[in-house]
Design an enzyme around this catalytic site. Structure first.
Site, PDB file in Angstrom:
ATOM      1  N   ASN A  86       0.850  -1.187   0.000  1.00 30.12           N
ATOM      2  CA  ASN A  86       0.000   0.000   0.000  1.00 30.12           C
ATOM      3  C   ASN A  86       0.887   1.239   0.000  1.00 30.12           C
ATOM      4  O   ASN A  86       1.856   1.312   0.763  1.00 30.12           O
ATOM      5  CB  ASN A  86      -0.896   0.006   1.237  1.00 30.12           C
ATOM      6  CG  ASN A  86      -1.887  -1.146   1.217  1.00 30.12           C
ATOM      7  OD1 ASN A  86      -2.433  -1.484   0.175  1.00 30.12           O
ATOM      8  ND2 ASN A  86      -2.111  -1.770   2.366  1.00 30.12           N
ATOM      9  N   HIS A  97       6.471   3.224   6.734  1.00 27.83           N
ATOM     10  CA  HIS A  97       7.768   2.550   6.570  1.00 27.83           C
ATOM     11  C   HIS A  97       7.456   1.440   5.579  1.00 27.83           C
ATOM     12  O   HIS A  97       6.637   0.547   5.885  1.00 27.83           O
ATOM     13  CB  HIS A  97       8.274   2.013   7.918  1.00 27.83           C
ATOM     14  CG  HIS A  97       9.600   1.309   7.859  1.00 27.83           C
ATOM     15  ND1 HIS A  97      10.661   1.621   8.680  1.00 27.83           N
ATOM     16  CD2 HIS A  97      10.028   0.271   7.086  1.00 27.83           C
ATOM     17  CE1 HIS A  97      11.685   0.823   8.411  1.00 27.83           C
ATOM     18  NE2 HIS A  97      11.323  -0.019   7.448  1.00 27.83           N
ATOM     19  N   HIS A  99       6.593  -1.540   3.456  1.00 26.64           N
ATOM     20  CA  HIS A  99       6.431  -2.939   3.855  1.00 26.64           C
ATOM     21  C   HIS A  99       5.676  -3.695   2.780  1.00 26.64           C
ATOM     22  O   HIS A  99       4.783  -3.145   2.134  1.00 26.64           O
ATOM     23  CB  HIS A  99       5.719  -3.060   5.207  1.00 26.64           C
ATOM     24  CG  HIS A  99       4.446  -2.269   5.315  1.00 26.64           C
ATOM     25  ND1 HIS A  99       4.436  -0.907   5.542  1.00 26.64           N
ATOM     26  CD2 HIS A  99       3.151  -2.645   5.217  1.00 26.64           C
ATOM     27  CE1 HIS A  99       3.190  -0.485   5.589  1.00 26.64           C
ATOM     28  NE2 HIS A  99       2.381  -1.512   5.384  1.00 26.64           N
TER      29      HIS A  99
END
Ligand code: AMP
Ligand code: ZN
Length: 116
Positions: A86, A97, A99
């Site tokens: 996303n 951060h 991912h």
């Protein structure tokens, strides 16, 4: 001390259900799983999102992608899995951060984008 929750997870300061760790990347189970198996893989280096990624991150981004199959199989996902990243407001990113979500289970998941 970083105020980024995933930096703090990667450093071990905040506990997590760890899947894998090496000098560059960290993988841990999602606290709110959306499938029977749901974990995330992150770079230890803070990159806020794909919007902030550039060619200077090429090596670690390649390593993340190259590790996903092995990590998925290590969690029992031997017959495929889904990856989701996303990005930003429109991508409904909640934690800034970068991912990669890995989702799967014994049965096929729902369609990614159900047709209306
Ligand atoms: P995203 O919407 O892609 O930014 O997803 C962020 C994800 O992080 C969500 O699926 C959350 O459930 C997950 N999450 C937030 N805090 C934690 C935490 N402390 N440990 C594990 N997963 C977390
Ligand atoms: Zn961070």
């Amino acid at each position: 001390m970083s105020d980024c929750i995933f930096c703090r997870i990667a450093s071990g300061e905040i506990p997590s259900k760890k899947v894998y760790e090496d000098e560059d990347i960290f993988a841990f189970h999602d606290i709110n799983p959306q499938a029977p198996v749901h974990f995330m893989v992150i770079p230890k280096q803070h990159i806020a999102s794909l919007n902030e990624a550039d060619m200077s991150h090429q090596a670690v981004l390649g390593k993340l992608m190259a590790k996903l199959g092995e990590l998925a199989r290590s969690q029992g996902l031997t017959d495929g899995f889904r990856t989701i990243i996303n990005t930003g407001r429109v991508g409904r990113q909640e934690v800034y951060h970068l991912h990669i979500h890995i989702l799967g289970g014994p049965e096929p998941l729902g369609r990614m984008m159900p047709r209306e």
